[in-house]
Scaffold this motif. Structure first.
Motif, mmCIF file in Angstrom:
data_model
loop_
_atom_site.group_PDB
_atom_site.id
_atom_site.type_symbol
_atom_site.label_atom_id
_atom_site.label_comp_id
_atom_site.label_asym_id
_atom_site.label_seq_id
_atom_site.Cartn_x
_atom_site.Cartn_y
_atom_site.Cartn_z
ATOM 1 N N PRO A 216 11.815 -0.883 -11.211
ATOM 2 C CA PRO A 216 11.105 0.071 -10.365
ATOM 3 C C PRO A 216 9.600 0.011 -10.616
ATOM 4 O O PRO A 216 9.155 -0.095 -11.756
ATOM 5 N N LEU A 217 8.818 0.035 -9.529
ATOM 6 C CA LEU A 217 7.371 -0.001 -9.614
ATOM 7 C C LEU A 217 6.778 1.137 -8.797
ATOM 8 O O LEU A 217 7.387 1.605 -7.833
ATOM 9 N N SER A 218 5.578 1.534 -9.165
ATOM 10 C CA SER A 218 4.854 2.504 -8.347
ATOM 11 C C SER A 218 4.380 1.802 -7.081
ATOM 12 O O SER A 218 4.386 0.569 -6.995
ATOM 13 N N ALA B 6 1.456 -6.470 -6.727
ATOM 14 C CA ALA B 6 2.359 -7.630 -6.787
ATOM 15 C C ALA B 6 2.357 -8.403 -5.478
ATOM 16 O O ALA B 6 2.340 -9.632 -5.467
ATOM 17 N N VAL B 7 2.339 -7.688 -4.375
ATOM 18 C CA VAL B 7 2.322 -8.342 -3.059
ATOM 19 C C VAL B 7 1.015 -9.107 -2.868
ATOM 20 O O VAL B 7 1.009 -10.250 -2.402
ATOM 21 N N MET B 8 -0.109 -8.495 -3.232
ATOM 22 C CA MET B 8 -1.391 -9.167 -3.065
ATOM 23 C C MET B 8 -1.480 -10.401 -3.964
ATOM 24 O O MET B 8 -1.973 -11.443 -3.548
#
Length: 92
Positions: free
Chosen positions: A64-66, A73-75
């Motif tokens: 789980p991530l904020s 992470a996407v960038m």
């Protein structure tokens, strides 16, 4: 059309307003930069998450991530994918 930009004694530069508007960047936005053939290449890291949907595949179930962590992470994945697309030799 090009713009003249001055580097300060602290190694900083101000991006002219016309360029900021074209790149849709504002104070606090992050950018990724590298040198290619003696030129500075800069890519804003401000794309909406909806434009990057699916780039990472299925998310791991146990991590789980904020929202901020997910966006980061996407960038990072987008930058890595772009670097792979242009080839390592062009970045050096």
């Amino acid at each position: 059309m090009g713009f003249n930009i001055t580097i300060t004694s602290k190694g900083q530069m101000t991006i002219p307003k016309d360029l900021r508007d074209q790149l849709n960047v504002k104070a606090g936005d992050k950018c990724y930069a590298w040198v290619r053939n003696g030129e500075l290449i800069m890519v804003p890291r401000n794309k909406p998450l909806s434009e990057l949907a699916g780039i990472l595949g299925k998310p791991p179930v146990d991590a789980p991530l904020s929202q901020e962590g997910i966006d980061e992470a996407v960038m990072d994945a987008a930058v890595e994918r772009y670097e792979n697309a242009i080839g390592k030799s062009e970045r050096e």
